[in-house]
Write a protein that holds these residues in place. Structure first.
Motif, short mmCIF file in Angstrom:
data_model
loop_
_atom_site.label_atom_id
_atom_site.label_comp_id
_atom_site.label_asym_id
_atom_site.label_seq_id
_atom_site.Cartn_x
_atom_site.Cartn_y
_atom_site.Cartn_z
N VAL A 218 0.79 -1.24 0.00
CA VAL A 218 0.00 0.00 0.00
C VAL A 218 0.82 1.28 0.00
CG1 VAL A 218 -1.85 -1.21 1.21
CG2 VAL A 218 -0.23 0.16 2.54
N GLN A 219 2.03 1.26 0.52
CA GLN A 219 2.80 2.49 0.72
C GLN A 219 3.63 2.85 -0.49
OE1 GLN A 219 4.76 3.91 4.65
NE2 GLN A 219 6.39 2.81 3.60
N ASP A 220 3.64 4.15 -0.81
CA ASP A 220 4.52 4.69 -1.85
C ASP A 220 4.71 6.17 -1.52
OD1 ASP A 220 2.22 6.12 -2.91
OD2 ASP A 220 1.67 4.28 -3.98
N ASP A 221 5.35 6.92 -2.39
CA ASP A 221 5.62 8.32 -2.07
C ASP A 221 4.35 9.15 -1.99
OD1 ASP A 221 7.52 10.47 -1.52
OD2 ASP A 221 6.83 11.31 -3.42
N HIS A 222 3.24 8.61 -2.50
CA HIS A 222 1.97 9.35 -2.49
C HIS A 222 0.99 8.79 -1.46
CE1 HIS A 222 3.37 11.44 -6.03
NE2 HIS A 222 3.66 10.29 -6.58
N PHE A 223 1.43 7.85 -0.66
CA PHE A 223 0.58 7.29 0.39
C PHE A 223 1.46 6.74 1.50
CE2 PHE A 223 -2.06 4.18 2.56
CZ PHE A 223 -3.31 4.80 2.59
N SER A 224 1.24 7.25 2.72
CA SER A 224 2.11 6.91 3.84
C SER A 224 1.42 6.03 4.87
CB SER A 224 2.59 8.19 4.54
OG SER A 224 3.43 8.94 3.72
N VAL A 225 2.19 5.16 5.50
CA VAL A 225 1.73 4.39 6.65
C VAL A 225 2.47 4.92 7.88
CG1 VAL A 225 1.66 2.14 7.77
CG2 VAL A 225 1.16 2.33 5.33
N ILE A 226 1.71 5.27 8.91
CA ILE A 226 2.27 5.65 10.20
C ILE A 226 1.94 4.53 11.19
CG2 ILE A 226 2.36 7.38 12.03
CD1 ILE A 226 3.24 8.43 9.29
N TYR A 227 2.94 3.99 11.83
CA TYR A 227 2.78 2.88 12.78
C TYR A 227 2.61 3.44 14.18
CZ TYR A 227 4.31 -1.12 15.67
OH TYR A 227 4.42 -2.11 16.62
N HIS A 228 1.59 2.97 14.89
CA HIS A 228 1.37 3.39 16.28
C HIS A 228 1.49 2.21 17.22
CE1 HIS A 228 -0.37 5.16 19.89
NE2 HIS A 228 -1.12 4.08 19.98
N ASN A 229 2.22 2.42 18.32
CA ASN A 229 2.32 1.41 19.38
C ASN A 229 2.44 2.14 20.71
OD1 ASN A 229 3.02 -0.79 21.10
ND2 ASN A 229 3.94 -1.87 19.37
N CYS A 230 1.72 1.65 21.71
CA CYS A 230 1.76 2.28 23.03
C CYS A 230 2.07 1.28 24.13
CB CYS A 230 0.44 3.00 23.32
SG CYS A 230 -1.03 1.99 23.08
N GLY A 231 2.52 0.08 23.76
CA GLY A 231 2.78 -0.96 24.74
C GLY A 231 4.12 -0.79 25.45
N ILE A 244 9.72 -2.75 9.39
CA ILE A 244 8.54 -2.74 8.52
C ILE A 244 8.59 -1.58 7.54
CG2 ILE A 244 7.17 -3.89 10.31
CD1 ILE A 244 5.74 -1.22 10.79
N GLN A 245 9.46 -0.61 7.81
CA GLN A 245 9.73 0.53 6.92
C GLN A 245 8.50 1.39 6.67
OE1 GLN A 245 11.65 -1.64 3.60
NE2 GLN A 245 13.61 -0.85 4.35
N ALA A 246 7.77 1.69 7.74
CA ALA A 246 6.70 2.67 7.64
C ALA A 246 7.29 4.06 7.45
CB ALA A 246 5.84 2.62 8.91
N HIS A 247 6.48 4.98 7.02
CA HIS A 247 6.95 6.35 6.81
C HIS A 247 7.09 7.14 8.11
CE1 HIS A 247 5.99 6.86 2.23
NE2 HIS A 247 7.09 6.19 2.47
N GLY A 248 6.48 6.63 9.19
CA GLY A 248 6.59 7.31 10.46
C GLY A 248 6.15 6.40 11.59
N TYR A 249 6.55 6.77 12.83
CA TYR A 249 6.27 5.92 14.00
C TYR A 249 5.73 6.79 15.12
CZ TYR A 249 8.79 2.46 11.34
OH TYR A 249 9.17 1.61 10.35
N HIS A 250 4.57 6.41 15.61
CA HIS A 250 3.86 7.17 16.65
C HIS A 250 3.83 6.33 17.92
CE1 HIS A 250 0.49 9.12 18.72
NE2 HIS A 250 0.71 10.16 17.94
N PHE A 251 4.30 6.91 19.03
CA PHE A 251 4.43 6.14 20.26
C PHE A 251 3.58 6.73 21.39
CE2 PHE A 251 8.47 5.37 17.99
CZ PHE A 251 8.39 3.98 17.89
N GLY A 252 3.04 5.84 22.23
CA GLY A 252 2.16 6.22 23.32
C GLY A 252 2.90 6.85 24.48
N ASN A 253 2.12 7.46 25.38
CA ASN A 253 2.71 8.23 26.48
C ASN A 253 3.33 7.36 27.57
OD1 ASN A 253 -0.46 8.34 26.44
ND2 ASN A 253 0.12 8.06 28.59
#
Length: 333
Positions: A218-231, A244-253
């Motif tokens: 699904v991912q290319d330069d015109h569509f990004s995947v951001i991975y979220h994990n809070c564990g 996994i080479q997502a375009h970005g990584y979002h982490f929980g508090n």
């Protein structure tokens, strides 16, 4: 808009705009409730557009994060509420036979289509900044179908059962993301919180390998995947997560972002992580200002960090705190 990940990343790094996971508090502005929102595409689209109006300093706008919708598509019962996000209940996979019999749902014939239609409406009317949809990750979805505690046991005792479910839910998630992409989304946030409870070896086997296959499709330069994990185990699995080479990584508090960023290459975008309940719902404006200042003092030295909430912000969050959050970013960045 004509989205380019490379250009968006450059913009994010230069402006340090927020990537706040913000959608549900818009119910307050529209005088609707959460149950109405999660069942109606037009309401959802107006919620996203409300966030656009009141929060122009966002780096991107995000659709409703409802992690029950995929489970419901597979046949799970869902409990709705006027105030809280829906909650999937029960267990539908109790044996290998159940796993083999599990049918992959049609995205267009379930509540998932409501979310796709909402993104399509927003994308057709707004071309200013990127619009991200949201979905659950494969291991977290499998955990809902099997049971959160049981899947940890079965991953060791009967891994074939878990892999059988993972193959099917991964196919469905891929189809769901592609539907968002076709609808005009510029990306998707994949929430995989259950992976944050596993060892690094299990993260790779039961989450990372499946996510990599999805991202490759699904991912290319015109569509990004951001991975979220809070564990809590996330930091020990960074190598596997980044593979996994997502375009970005979002982490929980619950995660020490300085620990994460100190182990992360500067070319990897990292987002986080103001506590969504403590600071957006319960704190004063002054406490929000102090928290934003603390994060910039601690993490501002990392050029690949963008401030965000640690997770989705509840519908009853104080709008005065949301407004203060953006004012404080302007003040302290």
């Amino acid at each position: 808009m004509s989205y380019s990940y490379k250009e968006w990343k450059k913009h994010c790094l230069e402006t340090k705009e927020s990537f706040l996971v913000l959608s549900f508090p818009a119910v307050q502005k529209l005088n609707v409730n959460v149950e109405m929102a999660v069942k109606n595409a037009e309401v959802q689209s107006k919620m996203i557009e409300t966030i656009m109006e009141f929060c122009p300093k966002q780096a991107a706008y995000i659709g409703l994060m409802d992690l029950s919708v995929e489970a419901q598509a597979f046949g799970m019962e869902v409990q709705f509420s006027e105030r809280e996000v829906p909650n999937a209940k029960g267990v539908i996979v109790k044996s290998l036979e159940d796993a083999r019999a599990l049918q992959i749902p049609d995205v267009s014939k379930n509540r998932t289509q409501v979310y796709v239609d909402a993104i399509k409406l927003v994308a057709s009317r707004n071309k200013d900044k990127p619009i991200f949809a949201g979905t659950i990750g494969p291991f977290s979805l499998a955990g809902r179908l099997i049971d959160v505690s049981e899947i940890m046991i079965q991953a060791i005792m009967q891994p074939s059962l878990v892999h059988t479910v993972l193959e099917k839910v991964s196919t469905f998630i891929e189809q769901y993301i592609l539907a968002f992409k076709e609808a005009g989304a510029d990306g998707v946030i994949i929430a995989e919180p259950l992976a944050g409870l596993m060892s690094k070896e299990m993260v790779q086997t039961f989450s990372g390998n499946y996510l990599k296959k999805i991202i490759d499709k699904v991912q290319d330069d015109h569509f990004s995947v951001i991975y979220h994990n809070c564990g809590p185990s996330t930091v020990s699995s960074l190598e596997e997560i980044y593979s996994i080479q997502a375009h970005g990584y979002h982490f929980g508090n619950a995660i020490d972002l300085e620990d994460v960023l100190s182990k992360t290459s500067e070319d990897i975008l990292v987002f986080g992580n103001v506590d969504p309940v403590k600071y957006f719902c319960d704190a004063s404006k002054e406490e929000m200002d102090v928290k934003v200042k603390e994060l910039f003092e601690k993490l501002g030295k990392y050029p690949n960090w963008l401030i965000s909430s640690g997770c989705d912000i509840p519908s009853h969050a104080k709008w005065e705190n949301i407004e203060q959050y953006f004012k404080s970013i302007e003040k302290w960045r």
